[in-house]
Design an enzyme around this catalytic site. Sequence first.
Site, short mmCIF file in Angstrom:
data_model
loop_
_atom_site.label_atom_id
_atom_site.label_comp_id
_atom_site.label_asym_id
_atom_site.label_seq_id
_atom_site.Cartn_x
_atom_site.Cartn_y
_atom_site.Cartn_z
N GLY A 1 1.04 -0.87 -0.35
CA GLY A 1 -0.02 -0.53 -0.16
C GLY A 1 1.37 1.61 0.04
O GLY A 1 0.46 2.31 -1.76
N ASP B 1 13.48 -10.27 -3.59
CA ASP B 1 13.95 -10.48 -2.26
C ASP B 1 15.02 -9.82 -0.99
O ASP B 1 16.22 -9.53 -1.49
CB ASP B 1 14.29 -11.78 -1.93
CG ASP B 1 13.80 -12.66 -0.28
OD1 ASP B 1 14.35 -11.16 0.23
OD2 ASP B 1 14.25 -13.68 0.35
N VAL B 2 14.15 -8.84 -0.56
CA VAL B 2 15.41 -7.66 -0.14
C VAL B 2 16.82 -8.27 1.20
O VAL B 2 17.10 -7.89 1.17
CB VAL B 2 14.16 -6.73 0.62
CG1 VAL B 2 13.70 -6.20 -0.35
CG2 VAL B 2 13.52 -7.14 2.16
N TYR C 1 7.69 -6.83 15.33
CA TYR C 1 7.47 -5.41 14.60
C TYR C 1 7.97 -4.60 16.29
O TYR C 1 8.84 -3.04 15.19
CB TYR C 1 6.23 -5.40 14.56
CG TYR C 1 5.76 -4.11 13.66
CD1 TYR C 1 5.77 -4.20 12.32
CD2 TYR C 1 5.12 -3.33 13.60
CE1 TYR C 1 5.55 -3.08 11.50
CE2 TYR C 1 4.70 -2.06 13.35
CZ TYR C 1 4.65 -2.56 11.96
OH TYR C 1 4.81 -1.87 11.00
N LYS D 1 11.64 -2.23 13.95
CA LYS D 1 10.98 -0.58 13.49
C LYS D 1 11.56 0.02 14.43
O LYS D 1 12.27 1.27 13.49
CB LYS D 1 9.51 -0.34 13.45
CG LYS D 1 8.64 -1.25 12.64
CD LYS D 1 8.79 -0.49 11.08
CE LYS D 1 8.50 -1.68 10.49
NZ LYS D 1 8.40 -1.34 9.04
N THR E 1 -4.20 0.50 4.28
CA THR E 1 -3.39 -0.98 3.85
C THR E 1 -4.03 -1.60 3.55
O THR E 1 -4.51 -1.93 5.09
CB THR E 1 -1.89 -0.14 4.06
OG1 THR E 1 -1.52 -0.57 5.31
CG2 THR E 1 -1.25 1.23 3.75
N TRP F 1 0.14 12.83 21.84
CA TRP F 1 -0.12 12.53 23.92
C TRP F 1 -0.26 11.10 24.28
O TRP F 1 0.45 10.29 23.21
CB TRP F 1 -1.64 12.91 23.11
CG TRP F 1 -2.29 12.68 22.76
CD1 TRP F 1 -2.53 10.99 22.08
CD2 TRP F 1 -3.95 12.44 22.33
NE1 TRP F 1 -3.92 10.86 21.23
CE2 TRP F 1 -4.65 11.87 21.69
CE3 TRP F 1 -4.75 14.10 22.27
CZ2 TRP F 1 -5.93 11.83 21.45
CZ3 TRP F 1 -5.71 14.13 22.36
CH2 TRP F 1 -6.39 12.69 20.97
#
Length: 255
Positions: free
Chosen positions: A23, A69-70, A163, A167, A198, A255
């Site tokens: 996406g 493939d990365v 994840y 990240k 996405t 916040w």
Amino acid sequence: MTIKDPMFELSRGAALVTGAAGGIGREIALGLARRGPGVVCIDRAGSDTRSLVEQIRREGGAAIACDADVTDEEAMAAAVAEGERSFGAIAYAVNAAGINIAAEALEITQAQWSQVVAVNMTGILTSCQAQARAMLRHGGGSIVNIASMSASIINHKQDQVAYYASKAGVKHMTKSLAAEWAERGIRVNCISPGYTITPMLKASEETLAGFRRMTPMGRLAEASEMVGPTVFLLSQASSYVTGHDLKIDGGYTAW
């Protein structure tokens, strides 16, 4: 009077986008192509990069599709080389390939952990290495990695430790590469999207409504809203910006 600002032009060379069938990656590839450079659209075999290339060409842009493939150094080097043969020097790169496996910390397997880290972190490094080697041959360039607001926070009641860690790693890796390559003419930044519409965002309407309530702007992002910030970081408009994490989260982390 209309002013066309050359600071936001992408006219130094070609662009390369990994995760181009997804996406955010797809919208960024389209957005870059609309600004002039030939775009190398990279995703794993079986992904729908061909329809993306067809759309770019229908709109008058230039693009090619590459299966890679990365995490595969040789495949990424080959994709960069194919891009150079097609469009010349690679001056811009966006690394959007990424996956998520939601699992509680006590339940996630080493195989699941390794899969997420391999794509989200090792894949970013492998991609940046291939891109930087090409850029160094032509006087530098600009790279934007896709991190996430989850690089800075833990999302409310979502168990996805791999994840989050991956990240956060992308965010810090971006800073490291920026510091290391700055004197060699390569800028490296990242964007950190918030909740974005996405195919990866799979949730019930009740859950999505909760995301909207927790976001100051009261809505989810469209994938196309990642294009402008990415263009800014790639272009000369951000010529003194490197190592920066630009949050695009509707105020979620405020916040």
